[in-house]
Design an enzyme around this catalytic site. Structure first.
Site, PDB file in Angstrom:
ATOM      1  N   ARG A 172       0.786  -1.149   0.055  1.00 62.55           N
ATOM      2  CA  ARG A 172       0.229   0.035   0.048  1.00 62.55           C
ATOM      3  C   ARG A 172       0.921   1.288   0.042  1.00 62.55           C
ATOM      4  NH1 ARG A 172      -4.079  -1.859  -2.014  1.00 62.55           N
ATOM      5  NH2 ARG A 172      -5.151   0.127  -1.420  1.00 62.55           N
ATOM      6  N   THR A 193      12.766  10.908   2.112  1.00 64.21           N
ATOM      7  CA  THR A 193      11.358  10.682   2.502  1.00 64.21           C
ATOM      8  C   THR A 193      10.797  10.459   1.174  1.00 64.21           C
ATOM      9  OG1 THR A 193       9.401  11.357   3.564  1.00 64.21           O
ATOM     10  CG2 THR A 193      10.636  12.972   2.438  1.00 64.21           C
ATOM     11  N   SER A 194       9.421   9.848   0.786  1.00 65.65           N
ATOM     12  CA  SER A 194       8.862   9.658  -0.354  1.00 65.65           C
ATOM     13  C   SER A 194       8.775  11.229  -1.218  1.00 65.65           C
ATOM     14  CB  SER A 194       7.321   8.967  -0.283  1.00 65.65           C
ATOM     15  OG  SER A 194       7.493   7.683   0.446  1.00 65.65           O
ATOM     16  N   HIS A 236     -20.641  46.222 -27.012  1.00 65.05           N
ATOM     17  CA  HIS A 236     -21.885  45.487 -26.523  1.00 65.05           C
ATOM     18  C   HIS A 236     -22.617  44.708 -27.512  1.00 65.05           C
ATOM     19  CE1 HIS A 236     -21.368  48.943 -23.360  1.00 65.05           C
ATOM     20  NE2 HIS A 236     -21.238  49.602 -24.384  1.00 65.05           N
ATOM     21  N   SER A 296     -23.720  18.715 -39.491  1.00 68.31           N
ATOM     22  CA  SER A 296     -24.651  18.351 -38.580  1.00 68.31           C
ATOM     23  C   SER A 296     -25.199  16.951 -39.060  1.00 68.31           C
ATOM     24  CB  SER A 296     -25.781  19.287 -38.692  1.00 68.31           C
ATOM     25  OG  SER A 296     -26.987  18.889 -38.221  1.00 68.31           O
ATOM     26  N   SER A 318      -2.795  14.614  -2.314  1.00 68.89           N
ATOM     27  CA  SER A 318      -2.069  13.407  -3.481  1.00 68.89           C
ATOM     28  C   SER A 318      -3.253  13.047  -4.510  1.00 68.89           C
ATOM     29  CB  SER A 318      -1.401  12.148  -2.677  1.00 68.89           C
ATOM     30  OG  SER A 318      -1.124  11.409  -3.770  1.00 68.89           O
TER      31      SER A 318
END
Length: 479
Positions: A78, A104-105, A152, A282, A327
């Site tokens: 795991r 570390t990871s 506009h 279409s 993660s």
């Protein structure tokens, strides 16, 4: 066929960008990180055998069997990083005692992510430069072609087709700047240990602080980053992800604006995006020529812009030195942001290389509106000929309302100029009406603005990408 696949990788994105975020690239980069850590540790005096370094260097690439072994190991333990430490050790047995030594990871996961961020930006920047170049060519070609401006979404003073394109390009130049800054600002997490204190490395080097700092600097140097982050927790600050995804989200806004403008121009039949010989618009309406490329850009741009929200919430939700709820989120947001930006750039290149302009339609639209816009010029010409401004204004007002009624209530053509021409009051300027209605006299400095913008802003911005621009072909869409 039987499993869902992201359309970003299976349908749209380039092979280069898809490969960057592949498992092969990720786990191969982890092995390179372990190798460089061992090299630096050995240089600084740790007793790591040459054979260990050689075996690690010989097995940086994973084959299918190794990937299968790692998956089985991860299922049992795991823990993805330790699964790959184990398999790397099997392939390089002399290095097994030294792989991941003191780390570390996040030494591999975070540093790898920073490598991918930098490589991803290096893939995107030349593609963005190509889009800018293609649009610059379009702007130059149509620098002085008058067209209705819209404010506009109502007809306004004339501009030129090329000048409108410079508005798109200017936004993209800012994106080029912002993405370049994000790339150049990236530092390396480096060698920091489990909570960022470097305690494990201090122990490895018997309390020698200088060697710990040298190790951090050397590993950073081996990966050619400009600096190692001065402090971290277990992870690098997730604000870095915001710093990278923000300019991507900003680019998404630029792309959305460009594609929306093109869709509106397609509706007006003034401009058309590429439409291939056998393309179907279409399934029911055979005559349709839908702007599907621009529509796709709009849809993907909304997605890209909203990815930033996840990065922002992730950065703000980190607890103390780290928590793991980042993660799973980052496994989605970072690759998908880059894949989406990659797809959008390919689409924009394809669109910009095949834009078709219809001057006759543009001229028809101008003719319908220009008489109203020309009234001020007519008034000024009458005043110069000795007329009274207020009296002239009232004459024009009445004739304008009559012409407007024909257009709006009867569906007729704008006949204001004919009304002016047939009114004896305007006889002093009757022979000058055609000159007063020349569309090019209503575009101001638009052509000159295009020229100056391309020369002073676009050309210098593209100079760093000259080599890639020279070797980039036309963009072809797979679907």
């Amino acid at each position: 066929m039987d499993n869902w696949q992201s359309p970003l990788s299976s349908r749209y994105a380039s092979k280069e960008m898809s490969h960057l975020f592949s498992n092969a690239m990720r786990f191969g980069t982890w092995r390179q990180l372990w190798l460089n850590l061992a090299i630096a540790e050995k240089e600084l005096g740790l007793p790591i055998p040459d054979e260990a370094i050689e075996q690690m260097r010989a097995h940086l690439t994973l084959d299918e069997e190794q990937m299968k072994l790692a998956a089985e190991e991860e299922k049992r333990r795991r823990h993805d990083v330790m699964a790959h430490v184990h398999v790397f050790g099997v392939m390089a047995p002399a290095a097994a005692p030294f792989i991941h030594l003191g780390a570390t990871s996040c030494y591999v996961t975070d540093n790898a992510d920073l490598i991918f961020l930098r490589k991803g930006l290096n893939l995107l920047l030349p593609k963005l430069a190509v889009v800018i170049q293609r649009l610059a060519s379009f702007a130059e070609k149509h620098r002085d072609l008058p067209t209705l401006g819209f404010t506009h979404m109502q007809p306004a003073q004339l501009t030129t087709v090329g000048k409108r394109a410079t508005l798109w390009i200017q936004d993209l130049l800012w994106d080029l700047r912002n993405l370049s800054r994000a790339r150049d600002d990236l530092g390396f997490r480096g060698v920091k240990g489990t909570t960022g204190t470097q305690a494990s490395f201090l122990q490895l080097f018997d309390g020698d602080h200088d060697k710990v700092e040298a190790l951090d600097e050397r590993v950073t140097e081996l990966f050619e980053f400009p600096y190692a982050m001065p402090v971290t927790g277990q992870t690098y600050s997730r604000k870095i992800d915001i710093d990278v995804l923000s300019p991507l989200a900003s680019f998404a806004a630029s792309a959305l604006k460009i594609a929306t403008d093109i869709r509106l121009l397609c509706h007006l039949k003034e401009v058309e995006e590429p439409f291939e010989k056998d393309q179907i618009g279409s399934s029911a309406m055979a005559y349709k020529r839908n702007p599907m490329r621009s529509e796709r850009v709009c849809g993907l741009s909304r997605w890209l812009g909203n990815i930033l929200n996840s990065a922002r919430e992730t950065a703000g939700g980190q607890w103390m030195e780290r928590t793991l709820d980042d993660s799973a989120n980052r496994r989605l947001t970072i690759p998908e942001a880059f894949l989406t930006a990659d797809v959008i750039l390919t689409l924009l290149q394809n669109i910009s290389e095949g834009l078709v302009v219809y001057p006759a339609i543009i001229a028809r639209h101008i003719a319908a509106e220009l008489p109203f816009m020309a009234t001020e010029n007519i008034i000024m010409a009458m005043v110069r000929s000795g007329g009274d401004r207020q009296e002239c204004h009232e004459k024009i007002r009445v004739l304008s309302h009559q012409a407007a009624r024909v257009v709006k209530e009867e569906g007729g053509e704008n006949d204001l100029i004919e009304r002016v021409r047939n009114d004896a009051y305007f006889a002093p300027i009757a022979d000058r009406l055609d000159v007063l209605l020349d569309p090019s006299s209503f575009t101001g400095r638009a052509p000159q603005q295009v020229d100056k913008f391309l020369a002073q802003w676009v050309k210098p911005a593209l100079e760093p990408y000259a080599a890639s621009l020279a070797h980039t072909g036309r963009a072809e869409l797979s679907v």
